[in-house]
Design a protein around this motif. Structure first.
Motif, PDB file in Angstrom:
ATOM      1  N   ARG A  13       0.831  -1.214   0.000  1.00  0.00           N
ATOM      2  CA  ARG A  13       0.000   0.000   0.000  1.00  0.00           C
ATOM      3  C   ARG A  13       0.861   1.257   0.000  1.00  0.00           C
ATOM      4  O   ARG A  13       0.561   2.234  -0.683  1.00  0.00           O
ATOM      5  N   SER A  14       1.949   1.218   0.743  1.00  0.00           N
ATOM      6  CA  SER A  14       2.852   2.372   0.780  1.00  0.00           C
ATOM      7  C   SER A  14       3.458   2.629  -0.593  1.00  0.00           C
ATOM      8  O   SER A  14       3.563   3.777  -1.026  1.00  0.00           O
ATOM      9  N   PHE A  15       3.857   1.571  -1.287  1.00  0.00           N
ATOM     10  CA  PHE A  15       4.440   1.741  -2.617  1.00  0.00           C
ATOM     11  C   PHE A  15       3.403   2.249  -3.599  1.00  0.00           C
ATOM     12  O   PHE A  15       3.650   3.196  -4.352  1.00  0.00           O
ATOM     13  N   ILE A  16       2.236   1.634  -3.611  1.00  0.00           N
ATOM     14  CA  ILE A  16       1.185   2.021  -4.561  1.00  0.00           C
ATOM     15  C   ILE A  16       0.804   3.482  -4.375  1.00  0.00           C
ATOM     16  O   ILE A  16       0.566   4.193  -5.341  1.00  0.00           O
ATOM     17  N   GLY A  17       0.773   3.946  -3.154  1.00  0.00           N
ATOM     18  CA  GLY A  17       0.399   5.326  -2.877  1.00  0.00           C
ATOM     19  C   GLY A  17       1.534   6.315  -3.010  1.00  0.00           C
ATOM     20  O   GLY A  17       1.324   7.525  -2.904  1.00  0.00           O
ATOM     21  N   SER A  18       2.734   5.827  -3.281  1.00  0.00           N
ATOM     22  CA  SER A  18       3.884   6.723  -3.390  1.00  0.00           C
ATOM     23  C   SER A  18       3.986   7.306  -4.799  1.00  0.00           C
ATOM     24  O   SER A  18       3.395   6.798  -5.754  1.00  0.00           O
ATOM     25  N   THR A  19       4.760   8.355  -4.925  1.00  0.00           N
ATOM     26  CA  THR A  19       5.001   8.942  -6.248  1.00  0.00           C
ATOM     27  C   THR A  19       5.639   7.907  -7.168  1.00  0.00           C
ATOM     28  O   THR A  19       5.257   7.789  -8.333  1.00  0.00           O
ATOM     29  N   GLU A  20       6.578   7.146  -6.654  1.00  0.00           N
ATOM     30  CA  GLU A  20       7.226   6.095  -7.454  1.00  0.00           C
ATOM     31  C   GLU A  20       6.204   5.068  -7.944  1.00  0.00           C
ATOM     32  O   GLU A  20       6.227   4.656  -9.102  1.00  0.00           O
TER      33      GLU A  20
END
Length: 75
Positions: A13-20
């Motif tokens: 979830r952190s990755f999906i919601g990140s700019t990257e």
């Protein structure tokens, strides 16, 4: 992150919601729809749209109605 005790779901979830993560998703969608990588200005604009709306359909809409898609030869 996993070593710090975070779950895989939390890390995802952190990755999906990140700019990257948003940049990766936008790049994937442009490639799928238009068969090419986005230009830098397109990527920046679509990532901002995705961040504001949190809905990938808002990214897809301008791609699907673009003249580029309709002028593109079928695969």
């Amino acid at each position: 992150a996993l070593a710090a005790g975070r779950t895989r779901a939390t890390v995802a979830r952190s990755f999906i919601g990140s700019t990257e993560g948003r940049r990766a998703r936008v790049t994937e969608e442009v490639d799928t729809v238009l068969g090419r990588a986005p230009t830098s200005p397109e990527l920046d604009s679509l990532v901002r749209t995705y961040a504001a709306s949190r809905d990938v359909r808002e990214v897809l809409l301008p791609l699907l109605v673009s003249s580029e898609l309709y002028l593109r030869p079928p695969r």
